[in-house]
Design a protein around this motif. Structure first.
Motif, PDB file in Angstrom:
ATOM      1  N   UNK A 289      30.255  -6.847  23.318  1.00 17.39           N
ATOM      2  CA  UNK A 289      29.885  -6.256  22.029  1.00 17.39           C
ATOM      3  C   UNK A 289      28.501  -5.623  22.140  1.00 17.39           C
ATOM      4  N   UNK A 290      28.427  -4.336  21.856  1.00 20.39           N
ATOM      5  CA  UNK A 290      27.151  -3.618  21.785  1.00 20.39           C
ATOM      6  C   UNK A 290      26.877  -3.294  20.322  1.00 20.39           C
ATOM      7  N   UNK A 291      25.783  -3.819  19.787  1.00 18.48           N
ATOM      8  CA  UNK A 291      25.443  -3.564  18.386  1.00 18.48           C
ATOM      9  C   UNK A 291      23.931  -3.525  18.241  1.00 18.48           C
ATOM     10  N   UNK A 292      23.478  -3.020  17.113  1.00 15.20           N
ATOM     11  CA  UNK A 292      22.037  -2.946  16.905  1.00 15.20           C
ATOM     12  C   UNK A 292      21.677  -2.235  15.626  1.00 15.20           C
ATOM     13  N   UNK A 293      20.406  -1.846  15.528  1.00 15.12           N
ATOM     14  CA  UNK A 293      19.908  -1.159  14.343  1.00 15.12           C
ATOM     15  C   UNK A 293      18.606  -0.452  14.695  1.00 15.12           C
ATOM     16  N   UNK A 294      18.245   0.523  13.875  1.00 17.42           N
ATOM     17  CA  UNK A 294      16.953   1.189  14.023  1.00 17.42           C
ATOM     18  C   UNK A 294      15.929   0.450  13.171  1.00 17.42           C
ATOM     19  N   UNK A 295      14.833   0.023  13.782  1.00 17.93           N
ATOM     20  CA  UNK A 295      13.794  -0.746  13.085  1.00 17.93           C
ATOM     21  C   UNK A 295      12.495   0.058  13.099  1.00 17.93           C
ATOM     22  N   UNK A 296      11.905   0.261  11.920  1.00 14.65           N
ATOM     23  CA  UNK A 296      10.700   1.083  11.791  1.00 14.65           C
ATOM     24  C   UNK A 296       9.428   0.256  11.981  1.00 14.65           C
ATOM     25  N   UNK A 297       9.223  -0.263  13.183  1.00 14.29           N
ATOM     26  CA  UNK A 297       8.010  -1.017  13.475  1.00 14.29           C
ATOM     27  C   UNK A 297       6.768  -0.137  13.345  1.00 14.29           C
ATOM     28  N   UNK A 298       6.905   1.137  13.697  1.00 16.15           N
ATOM     29  CA  UNK A 298       5.747   2.035  13.697  1.00 16.15           C
ATOM     30  C   UNK A 298       5.164   2.312  12.328  1.00 16.15           C
ATOM     31  N   UNK A 299       5.869   1.950  11.268  1.00 17.53           N
ATOM     32  CA  UNK A 299       5.363   2.168   9.912  1.00 17.53           C
ATOM     33  C   UNK A 299       4.397   1.076   9.455  1.00 17.53           C
ATOM     34  N   UNK A 300       4.225   0.041  10.267  1.00 15.31           N
ATOM     35  CA  UNK A 300       3.417  -1.102   9.849  1.00 15.31           C
ATOM     36  C   UNK A 300       2.297  -1.346  10.865  1.00 15.31           C
TER      37      UNK A 300
END
Length: 204
Positions: A74-85
């Motif tokens: 299973x390949x899964x994930x998400x885009x996380x906006x770490x750069x905004x913090x």
């Protein structure tokens, strides 16, 4: 919790095995996943992944109840906006796609409508639900994150069986233990969630 759920699933499977009929076959699918954080400190948007492996079915003849199981990559994930913090951007960490490569082991209870005066030979609807065990095997570069190596989720879904061979199903999965955690903030973790669609072909 992981151990108790696994032991319960093994007991149920073993008790059914004596009178049940087992089938298996290849399975492929897509998933639409994201992460649910404890607090809204890292904005997240979903990504589309995939899964492939072997599906199994252990059904008790005549009553339509049984166990749905499998072994899939299973390949899964998400885009996380770490750069905004600032807590992460100050370390040079930017917004990134977080991908998780896992081994998925579902052990679900299943009910299939099999008493339809012969029509079930052409089309038979079914529903299922239960625990899914995941083992992390690899990730992409994730400088802000760490993960436990394994986690547990629950899932439920429905589908149809065509010509007693093909099964098309879809459902929703939600983590009940965390899959990822940030390195800098104590106990700031996220649970995986998402929809999925699978296609399986049973050889027996």
């Amino acid at each position: 919790m992981f151990r108790k759920l696994l032991i319960l699933a093994i007991i149920v499977t073993t008790s059914l095995a004596a009178s049940a009929e087992f089938r298996w076959g290849p399975s492929v699918g897509v998933n639409f996943s994201t992460f649910h954080w404890k607090q809204n400190l890292a904005k997240t948007s979903g990504l589309t992944g995939m899964q492939a492996g072997v599906a199994g079915e252990l059904m008790i003849p005549g009553i339509g109840f049984g166990v749905d199981l499998g072994l899939r990559y299973n390949l899964h994930g998400a885009k996380v906006n770490f750069g905004d913090f600032p807590i992460w951007s100050s370390d040079g960490i930017k917004n990134q796609n977080v991908w998780m490569h896992t081994i998925e082991i579902p052990l679900n209870l299943k009910f299939k409508w099999t008493r339809m005066n012969g029509f079930e030979q052409y089309l038979a609807p079914f529903v299922y639900g239960g625990p899914v065990f995941y083992i992390d095997v690899a990730t992409n570069d994730q400088p802000a994150l760490e993960h436990p190596g394994a986690y547990v989720a629950m899932q439920c879904g429905a589908g149809v069986e065509l010509l007693e061979r093909w099964q098309i199903s879809g459902g929703y999965s939600w983590g009940i233990s965390y899959e990822i955690r940030t390195k800098k903030l104590d106990n700031y973790s996220a649970l995986p969630r998402g929809w999925f669609i699978n296609l399986a072909y049973f050889l027996k």
